[in-house]
Scaffold this active site. Structure first.
Site, short mmCIF file in Angstrom:
data_model
loop_
_atom_site.label_atom_id
_atom_site.label_comp_id
_atom_site.label_asym_id
_atom_site.label_seq_id
_atom_site.Cartn_x
_atom_site.Cartn_y
_atom_site.Cartn_z
N GLU A 1 74.74 29.03 75.81
CA GLU A 1 74.13 27.37 75.79
C GLU A 1 73.54 27.29 77.20
O GLU A 1 72.41 26.62 77.07
CB GLU A 1 75.22 26.49 75.73
CG GLU A 1 75.14 25.23 75.54
CD GLU A 1 76.10 24.17 75.42
OE1 GLU A 1 76.27 23.17 75.82
OE2 GLU A 1 77.14 24.64 74.72
N ASP A 2 73.75 27.88 78.27
CA ASP A 2 73.14 27.41 79.79
C ASP A 2 72.28 28.42 80.23
O ASP A 2 71.83 28.18 81.48
CB ASP A 2 74.22 26.94 80.45
CG ASP A 2 74.90 25.65 79.85
OD1 ASP A 2 74.08 24.84 79.16
OD2 ASP A 2 75.91 25.46 80.30
#
Length: 462
Positions: A77-78
């Site tokens: 996600e990051d």
């Protein structure tokens, strides 16, 4: 701090075999490299968050898949790493769990729609592997512990989602300790004043419980040789608030938990309590012979000590340990009779894809996690509603336009107020006028998302 945390994780992993420890070490190093240069709002290195999430699951003796997924849960996600990278380095199981907790990109979704899609994705992936939920609960718990750093306009919705969705989820997973902490934190951030008032009230009632315990100590019933330990347990502030909203007594907030060595001693001790103090009819549950949960096997009884009704839970030491670990107990090597898929099916049923809707959190909270009651219309048509539902919820379930005109209700042919909480097998008939009687205060007594939506919509338009 970072060095100390990594050292702590390595020390905590000693219960794993050498091969698993090597994989955990690989995940620790990979997570630090992937999140290098990223910072949290607290100013600390971002990787401290997955390290804390890992620490939470390790407290339960999590298996290597859950541990690695906890360490890597924000990587896709990051960072620039992909699920394909995770799969190649850590295997299919870790990759599946990471995929389940990875939120979708914003795209064209509104904030509310995105939350709905993410919740749906989480549950659907969890039907393949329950460990998705174990990691997500740990992730949510650490975020709640640090929620104070966020602006109030972000804290309130986040805390509300925690109460509606994640606390009941923790309960379903048998993680009662985590459920309680999520509820305490969630309720505190939503209404700190009410939290503090309830804390005072509960503590005051605790004085009465101390007197009750004093009586039992004098009788030496708690000194029985079959007792390993005993304690007075109290529900979370939020649970207490929910009980009081349903007009329950404060005594329901407390219970005495008694731990024995064997199942036979559980029944022997039950008999001893009943000989000394009159049991309340209809308040005994044998969840040893007839378990209602994978994670709780106990005897529950309510007895009269002096003039005080007291709930007593009796269980073995082994059952207490299993109850504390919840779903994690089934991932210990050599323990548990259930495979991953069997355990997953036992905890959460297959979930079909829900349509995108802003009220999905409410729907999930009530439809998936709440106990149901069955009530009947005048023509004896059965209606299923969440436990705690009122006559207002019933009316809006049947016919929203007619519900706006209700003035009262007949329950089993007896006239009752519209805020009356419905019980199993009640026969319900709505009493109404020709004109609308709907009032904003009805929101206080509504429990279902359907009723809440209709009442909100009415006053937004009018």
């Amino acid at each position: 701090m970072l060095i100390d945390m990594k050292r702590s994780l390595r020390e905590r992993s000693v219960y794993l075999d050498e091969e698993d420890r090597l994989l955990v070490e690989k995940a620790i190093v990979f997570a630090e490299r992937a999140h290098h240069g990223q910072r949290r709002m607290t100013g600390e290195a971002y990787v401290m968050h997955p390290y804390h999430v890992c620490e939470i699951v390790m407290e339960y003796g999590a298996d290597v898949t859950t541990i690695c997924a906890a360490l890597l849960h924000d990587v896709v996600e990051d960072t620039d790493y992909t699920l394909s990278d995770i799969r190649q380095l850590f295997g299919d199981d870790v990759s599946l769990v990471v995929e389940g907790v990875t939120k979708i990109t914003k795209g064209t979704f509104s904030k509310e729609e995105r939350a709905a899609v993410n919740a749906n994705k989480l549950l659907c992936t969890a039907t393949e592997d329950i460990r998705v939920l174990l990691v997500k609960i740990a992730d949510r718990l650490h975020n709640m512990r640090t929620l104070g750093i966020k602006k109030i306009e972000k804290r309130i919705p986040y805390a509300n989602e925690t109460l509606l969705f994640f606390a009941p989820l923790a309960k379903r997973l048998g993680l009662s300790k985590r459920q309680k902490e999520l509820e305490e934190l969630g309720f505190y951030y939503i209404n700190q004043k009410k939290y503090e008032v309830l804390q005072t009230i509960i503590d005051q009632y605790g004085v009465i419980m101390k007197r009750v315990v004093g009586v039992l100590v004098e009788e030496k019933v708690l000194d029985d040789e079959g007792i390993s330990e005993w304690t007075v347990r109290k529900r979370s502030i939020y649970e207490a608030y929910s009980l009081l909203q349903e007009h329950a007594c404060l005594r329901n907030v407390y219970e005495i938990e008694v731990i024995t060595h064997t199942i036979l001693e559980c029944y022997q001790l039950l008999g001893k309590f009943h000989r000394l103090h009159a049991p309340v009819e209809g308040m005994f549950k044998d969840e040893i012979a007839n378990p209602t949960s994978l994670f709780c096997s106990q005897l529950m009884t309510t007895v009269l000590v002096g003039e005080v009704l007291v709930t007593i839970c009796i269980k073995t030491k082994d059952e207490k340990k299993r109850e504390e670990k919840g779903a994690f107990a089934y991932f210990e090597k050599g323990k548990g009779d259930l495979g991953i898929q069997q355990l997953t099916n036992a905890i959460i049923p297959a979930v079909s894809l829900y349509p995108i809707q802003t009220e999905l959190q409410d729907v999930l909270a009530f439809e998936l996690f709440q106990t149901q009651v069955i009530v009947f219309t005048k023509s004896l048509t059965p209606i299923s509603l969440p436990k705690g539902a009122t006559a207002i919820d019933y009316a809006f379930y049947l016919q929203p336009d007619h519900a706006k005109k209700m003035t009262g209700v007949l329950i089993n042919e007896v006239k009752k107020p519209i805020y009356t909480v419905l019980q199993d097998m009640d026969v319900v008939e709505v009493i109404s006028e020709e004109h609308e009687t709907i009032h904003e205060k009805w929101l206080t007594y509504s429990q279902t998302s359907q009723a809440l939506q209709h009442i909100h919509a009415h006053f937004q338009v009018n």
